[in-house]
Design an enzyme around this catalytic site. Sequence first.
Site, PDB file in Angstrom:
ATOM      1  N   GLN A 247       0.818  -1.214   0.000  1.00  0.00           N
ATOM      2  CA  GLN A 247       0.000   0.000   0.000  1.00  0.00           C
ATOM      3  C   GLN A 247       0.851   1.263   0.000  1.00  0.00           C
ATOM      4  O   GLN A 247       0.457   2.286  -0.557  1.00  0.00           O
ATOM      5  CB  GLN A 247      -0.941  -0.018   1.206  1.00  0.00           C
ATOM      6  N   HIS A 250       1.601   3.057  -3.348  1.00  0.00           N
ATOM      7  CA  HIS A 250       0.560   3.780  -4.085  1.00  0.00           C
ATOM      8  C   HIS A 250       0.856   5.269  -4.191  1.00  0.00           C
ATOM      9  O   HIS A 250       0.544   5.897  -5.205  1.00  0.00           O
ATOM     10  CB  HIS A 250      -0.803   3.603  -3.401  1.00  0.00           C
ATOM     11  N   GLU A 315      -8.321   2.485   6.426  1.00  0.00           N
ATOM     12  CA  GLU A 315      -8.964   2.041   5.176  1.00  0.00           C
ATOM     13  C   GLU A 315      -8.930   0.517   5.054  1.00  0.00           C
ATOM     14  O   GLU A 315      -9.959  -0.140   4.900  1.00  0.00           O
ATOM     15  CB  GLU A 315      -8.243   2.683   3.986  1.00  0.00           C
ATOM     16  N   HIS A 316      -7.738  -0.070   5.096  1.00  0.00           N
ATOM     17  CA  HIS A 316      -7.564  -1.524   5.026  1.00  0.00           C
ATOM     18  C   HIS A 316      -7.046  -2.024   6.370  1.00  0.00           C
ATOM     19  O   HIS A 316      -5.979  -1.601   6.808  1.00  0.00           O
ATOM     20  CB  HIS A 316      -6.533  -1.911   3.951  1.00  0.00           C
ATOM     21  N   ASP A 349      -7.456  -5.360  -3.941  1.00  0.00           N
ATOM     22  CA  ASP A 349      -7.035  -4.309  -4.876  1.00  0.00           C
ATOM     23  C   ASP A 349      -7.239  -4.750  -6.319  1.00  0.00           C
ATOM     24  O   ASP A 349      -7.575  -3.939  -7.185  1.00  0.00           O
ATOM     25  CB  ASP A 349      -5.548  -3.988  -4.679  1.00  0.00           C
ATOM     26  N   HIS A 408     -51.075  22.663   7.588  1.00  0.00           N
ATOM     27  CA  HIS A 408     -50.989  21.236   7.892  1.00  0.00           C
ATOM     28  C   HIS A 408     -52.292  20.766   8.547  1.00  0.00           C
ATOM     29  O   HIS A 408     -52.820  19.696   8.235  1.00  0.00           O
ATOM     30  CB  HIS A 408     -49.802  20.963   8.839  1.00  0.00           C
ATOM     31  N   HIS A 419     -65.800  16.399   9.454  1.00  0.00           N
ATOM     32  CA  HIS A 419     -65.308  17.754   9.100  1.00  0.00           C
ATOM     33  C   HIS A 419     -66.481  18.643   8.683  1.00  0.00           C
ATOM     34  O   HIS A 419     -67.331  18.241   7.894  1.00  0.00           O
ATOM     35  CB  HIS A 419     -64.283  17.625   7.973  1.00  0.00           C
TER      36      HIS A 419
END
Length: 419
Positions: A247, A250, A315-316, A349, A408, A419
């Site tokens: 890694q 990279h 990450e890993h 990967d 509302h 009603h």
Amino acid sequence: MEYLKQAIKQEENQSAETEKIVKDIISNVIANGDVAVKKYEETLSKSFRPLKVDEDEIEKSISLLSSEVKELIERVVDRISTFAQAQLDCLSPFEQEFGPGIRMGHKIIPIERVGAYVPGGRFPLLSSGPMVVAPAKVAGAKKIVACSPANYKGGIHPAVLYGLKCSGATHIYAIGGAQAIAAMAHGTESVPEVDIIGGPGNRFVAEAKRQVFGKVGIDLIAGPSEVLVFSDEKADPKKCAADLLAQAEHDPNARAILVSTSRSIAEQTIQEIKKYLKEFSSDSPAHESWLNMGEVIYTESLEEGINICNEIAIEHLHLHIKDSRSIMDKFHNYGSIFLGQDSSVVFSDKVSGTNHTLPTQKAARYTGGLWVGNYVKVATHQEITGEGVEYLSRHSTLQSEVEGLEGHRLSAAVRLTDH
């Protein structure tokens, strides 16, 4: 805990400068479209070619690949797609009754227009395109726009092109950097506007994704690669060292960290790294990465090591621990976890099938990596009838009165039978 090797803290004063540069690029692309994109490609990438990679160029480029390389790429696409499909199958639409006359549920709807950014890098990474594009194809995206820098003989490397084509990219552009993100987010005369952008990139790409978020969706903002190898006294120092350097190569800013419950294994791993680095090419980023960013931490207990791993939120996370599966559930902050010393991160990967676009810089505290779920929407629906109308209307009328919301209250009350 004790540091046997600690990272050299380097002050990064680039964030404000990067933010301004990217903001200017995005504004220019919005205002001037293709003209601006071409200008940035010429000045920043030294690329003077057409933006779009047409079918004729794709076919000619692909014809340069050997059958062996094509087979490798096809296998990568197949495995990533198969895993993405298995993930998608776990996302199920549903509808059910939640009381008399109240039916609710959700649908799984593909995002229609996906933008995929594929970095150029020092070498053509055969899996990078499929990792971003294949899950979008599996999700059901109708349009997949892929951008990658023209840094190979005036174009995109044939292997990258083939990976994009096999994965399902419908439009391919030789555009890199923040200008690619801006073009996909806002659209130009040549580049279609998309709904979401996925894929890793350098600090300018990451900043561009941050700035266009809201105009479009993004998967996550991923920085340089990270790995944490957690080892015990049974670990093999050579494998620990190899996994850290894999890694580190990279990026000069990649982070490779060893946490070990064994001082002996930790010290041996440091020595193995020194030996391996002598065999690496002099221009490998691994040298600078390990020197400046590499860390080795000795911990006196397994529990302390687990706590350190969760705090770093890497990450890993690779467990070089005997019976690592038995402690897997104790880890909750990581992008992807690798159980046992032979479960190499390199497999992920390249070709195992899980996605290698993962959260960095402690983002694993709140998100996972890129997956098929990034490319679908979970959209709810409801149908209210009969008794459900009366029940919900009475509740909503009373709640709206308490809240002082006249509109509302009216919308609910007008549906009451008295009603």
